[in-house]
Design a protein around this motif. Structure first.
Motif, PDB file in Angstrom:
ATOM      1  N   ASN A   4      -0.170 -32.111   2.484  1.00 45.38           N
ATOM      2  CA  ASN A   4       0.485 -32.600   1.263  1.00 45.38           C
ATOM      3  C   ASN A   4       0.413 -31.593   0.123  1.00 45.38           C
ATOM      4  N   TRP A   5      -0.088 -30.365   0.414  1.00 46.12           N
ATOM      5  CA  TRP A   5      -0.103 -29.355  -0.638  1.00 46.12           C
ATOM      6  C   TRP A   5       1.313 -29.004  -1.069  1.00 46.12           C
ATOM      7  N   ILE A   6       2.278 -29.126  -0.156  1.00 50.92           N
ATOM      8  CA  ILE A   6       3.667 -28.823  -0.497  1.00 50.92           C
ATOM      9  C   ILE A   6       4.191 -29.831  -1.512  1.00 50.92           C
ATOM     10  N   VAL A   7       3.836 -31.116  -1.290  1.00 51.39           N
ATOM     11  CA  VAL A   7       4.245 -32.156  -2.236  1.00 51.39           C
ATOM     12  C   VAL A   7       3.636 -31.890  -3.600  1.00 51.39           C
ATOM     13  N   ASP A   8       2.348 -31.502  -3.626  1.00 43.40           N
ATOM     14  CA  ASP A   8       1.685 -31.213  -4.895  1.00 43.40           C
ATOM     15  C   ASP A   8       2.350 -30.032  -5.594  1.00 43.40           C
ATOM     16  N   ALA A   9       2.695 -28.995  -4.806  1.00 42.13           N
ATOM     17  CA  ALA A   9       3.344 -27.823  -5.389  1.00 42.13           C
ATOM     18  C   ALA A   9       4.714 -28.171  -5.940  1.00 42.13           C
ATOM     19  N   PHE A  10       5.423 -29.035  -5.228  1.00 42.90           N
ATOM     20  CA  PHE A  10       6.749 -29.479  -5.663  1.00 42.90           C
ATOM     21  C   PHE A  10       6.646 -30.191  -7.015  1.00 42.90           C
ATOM     22  N   THR A  11       5.645 -31.057  -7.144  1.00 44.10           N
ATOM     23  CA  THR A  11       5.455 -31.810  -8.386  1.00 44.10           C
ATOM     24  C   THR A  11       5.115 -30.878  -9.533  1.00 44.10           C
ATOM     25  N   VAL A  12       4.239 -29.912  -9.271  1.00 48.03           N
ATOM     26  CA  VAL A  12       3.843 -28.958 -10.306  1.00 48.03           C
ATOM     27  C   VAL A  12       5.014 -28.069 -10.715  1.00 48.03           C
ATOM     28  N   ALA A 464       9.282 -33.545   3.279  1.00 47.39           N
ATOM     29  CA  ALA A 464      10.548 -32.875   3.580  1.00 47.39           C
ATOM     30  C   ALA A 464      11.280 -32.496   2.304  1.00 47.39           C
ATOM     31  N   LYS A 465      11.313 -33.426   1.347  1.00 43.40           N
ATOM     32  CA  LYS A 465      12.018 -33.158   0.087  1.00 43.40           C
ATOM     33  C   LYS A 465      11.327 -32.041  -0.693  1.00 43.40           C
ATOM     34  N   ALA A 466       9.995 -32.080  -0.723  1.00 43.11           N
ATOM     35  CA  ALA A 466       9.252 -31.067  -1.461  1.00 43.11           C
ATOM     36  C   ALA A 466       9.432 -29.689  -0.842  1.00 43.11           C
ATOM     37  N   TYR A 467       9.359 -29.618   0.493  1.00 44.95           N
ATOM     38  CA  TYR A 467       9.490 -28.336   1.187  1.00 44.95           C
ATOM     39  C   TYR A 467      10.843 -27.710   0.905  1.00 44.95           C
ATOM     40  N   GLN A 468      11.921 -28.512   1.032  1.00 41.89           N
ATOM     41  CA  GLN A 468      13.257 -27.974   0.810  1.00 41.89           C
ATOM     42  C   GLN A 468      13.486 -27.639  -0.659  1.00 41.89           C
ATOM     43  N   GLY A 469      12.895 -28.436  -1.555  1.00 46.76           N
ATOM     44  CA  GLY A 469      13.027 -28.149  -2.975  1.00 46.76           C
ATOM     45  C   GLY A 469      12.407 -26.813  -3.338  1.00 46.76           C
ATOM     46  N   LEU A 470      11.173 -26.580  -2.870  1.00 41.16           N
ATOM     47  CA  LEU A 470      10.499 -25.308  -3.144  1.00 41.16           C
ATOM     48  C   LEU A 470      11.263 -24.141  -2.529  1.00 41.16           C
TER      49      LEU A 470
END
Length: 479
Positions: A4-12, A464-470
């Protein structure tokens, strides 16, 4: 490292993306499309297209959050996209008719599908020809027939699929002939041997994939490159034992002539498709301003071809394609953005209304003094007699500009001259930031296939959303 580090990075990272959106020099055009991933996860792709503070075009995947700078929505021509905008208008300030842009790539795809697959070679030909002769406007043939054809291609019964293609005239015969060549090693070896006899080069045959029209164009082009070998192949296998080729799938001289005419239509359609599906980094190919002129060019091309055709199957098909193209050309009247970009009839009136509206939207940027007055001190400017009030009108000054040299990129010109037109630049940026198609969403879906597929059935939606967003933000230099 937890996944879930990707989700955290996406939020940041969100502020890193939202801030450039707020500083955009243009309004933001949003394209969106729905995608059902291989592991049955439903995703809605939303992409923002805008000019940043340096007047550079950005194409960025967004979180599902509307902004107050939305200019247009780009989506394909499905009716549920119109319904989506109507529903959205209940929650934010959206005018569905005026802000609805139609994916030009999807329009071209519909035109080609109607042309290639809209008329059966047998039972519907007379009716379709009669409609072509008398200017009928029914869509019965292309709409219902294409739908039935697509359903037949999904059949697991190979005989049913071959029969469905067989009813589509020469394009279907060619498809079945190539399927026969590719179906076994003996056929492939025989075809290669015949190529060696007739040419110094070996080509692989291309088969069109379902109703994807690009491959249909490539299939016909390749067929003409290996025509002699195809002729020899079908003559041999139409009478040979267990591998016999069905006589209904053999191409005649008349069929080859129809395929020749078909290429005259498919090639400009392919050229147009490549233009509208490109990424308009310099405001050139792939930009909204090209859409209407490309459709106008295609209409003229199809009309010219139609006049030269005999009263045959292909003429009925071309007529259906023309009607589909004309339908979406007419629908562009509902969205002023298309007329702002065009020299076509009615564009002047639309542009003048847009200009008056722009002066109301950005009143603080309207130049009160003419350029001549701005160069004078206050006393001389007060006593200066303005012979031509249009000096005070940005639009009039812009229309008097010398034509830019051939090959000048629109975005490059406005990047250099926007300071001279403080109000008009808003309209220019709005148009130059808008794409001609929603192909950005499709490209993102293709990349997302590596993240959400059968091999990763448990991928979380947020991941999935966070990964593609980043991934999207990094590619656009926003991280």
């Amino acid at each position: 490292m937890p996944r879930n580090w990707i989700v955290d990075a996406f939020t940041v990272a969100k502020p890193t993306v939202i801030q450039p959106l707020q500083m955009a020099r243009s309004t933001i055009t949003v394209s969106f499309d729905h995608w059902l991933a291989d592991n049955e996860l439903d995703l809605l792709g939303v992409v923002a297209h805008y000019l940043d503070s340096n007047v550079e075009l950005k194409t960025v995947l967004l979180a599902l959050k509307p902004t107050d700078k939305i200019g247009y929505f780009v989506a394909d021509n499905a009716a549920n996209n119109d319904a989506a905008l109507r529903l959205l208008s209940h929650h934010i300030d959206v005018k569905p008719a005026k802000q609805r842009l139609r994916c030009s790539g999807h329009v071209i795809n519909l035109v080609v599908k109607a042309t290639l697959y809209g008329v059966d070679n047998e039972c519907m030909l007379d009716a379709a020809l009669s409609e072509a002769d008398h200017g009928g406007d029914s869509e019965l043939y292309d709409t219902s027939t294409v739908s039935k054809f697509e359903a037949a291609l999904r059949s697991k019964d190979e005989a049913s699929r071959l029969d469905a293609w067989r009813r589509k005239g020469p394009i279907g015969k060619l498809h079945n002939l190539i399927v026969h060549i590719k179906s076994g090693s003996a056929g492939r070896r025989f075809f290669e041997a015949k190529q060696v006899e007739t040419d110094t080069r070996l080509y692989r045959v291309i088969v069109n994939e379902g109703v994807r029209w690009n491959s249909a164009c490539e299939m016909v082009e390749r067929a003409f490159q290996v025509k002699d070998a195809l002729q020899l192949y079908q003559e041999h296998f139409r009478s040979s034992g267990t591998d016999r080729l069905d006589n209904r799938d053999c191409l005649s001289a008349v069929d080859w002539q129809e395929l020749t005419d078909l290429l005259k239509l498919l090639r400009p359609l392919k050229e147009a498709s490549l233009k509208v599906l490109a990424v308009a980094k310099d405001g050139q190919n792939g930009a909204l301003w090209q859409s209407l002129s490309i459709l106008d060019w295609l209409l003229s091309t199809v009309e010219g071809l139609n006049k030269t055709l005999p009263r045959n199957h292909f003429r009925a098909c071309v007529n259906l394609g023309w009607k589909k193209l004309d339908k979406y050309y007419a629908l562009s009247d509902a969205t002023p953005a298309y007329r702002k970009t065009s020299w076509l009839e009615g564009a002047d009136e639309v542009m003048n209304r847009a200009w008056q509206d722009a002066k109301r939207r950005w009143p603080n940027e309207v130049i009160v003094l003419s350029p001549k007055q701005q160069e004078m001190d206050a006393f001389d400017a007060y006593n200066h007699d303005i012979d031509d009030d249009t000096d005070n009108d940005e639009l009039a000054r812009y229309l008097r500009e010398e034509r830019a040299p051939q090959g000048t990129r629109p975005l490059t010109w406005w990047r250099e001259h926007h300071h001279r037109f403080p109000v008009l630049r808003h309209l220019a940026f709005e148009i130059l930031a808008a794409p001609a198609s929603s192909s950005a969403d499709e490209r993102i879906f293709s990349m997302a296939g590596d993240v959400v597929n059968d091999e990763r059935p448990n991928t979380m939606e947020e991941l999935a959303k966070a990964y593609q967003g980043l991934r999207s933000w990094y590619s656009e230099g926003l991280l």
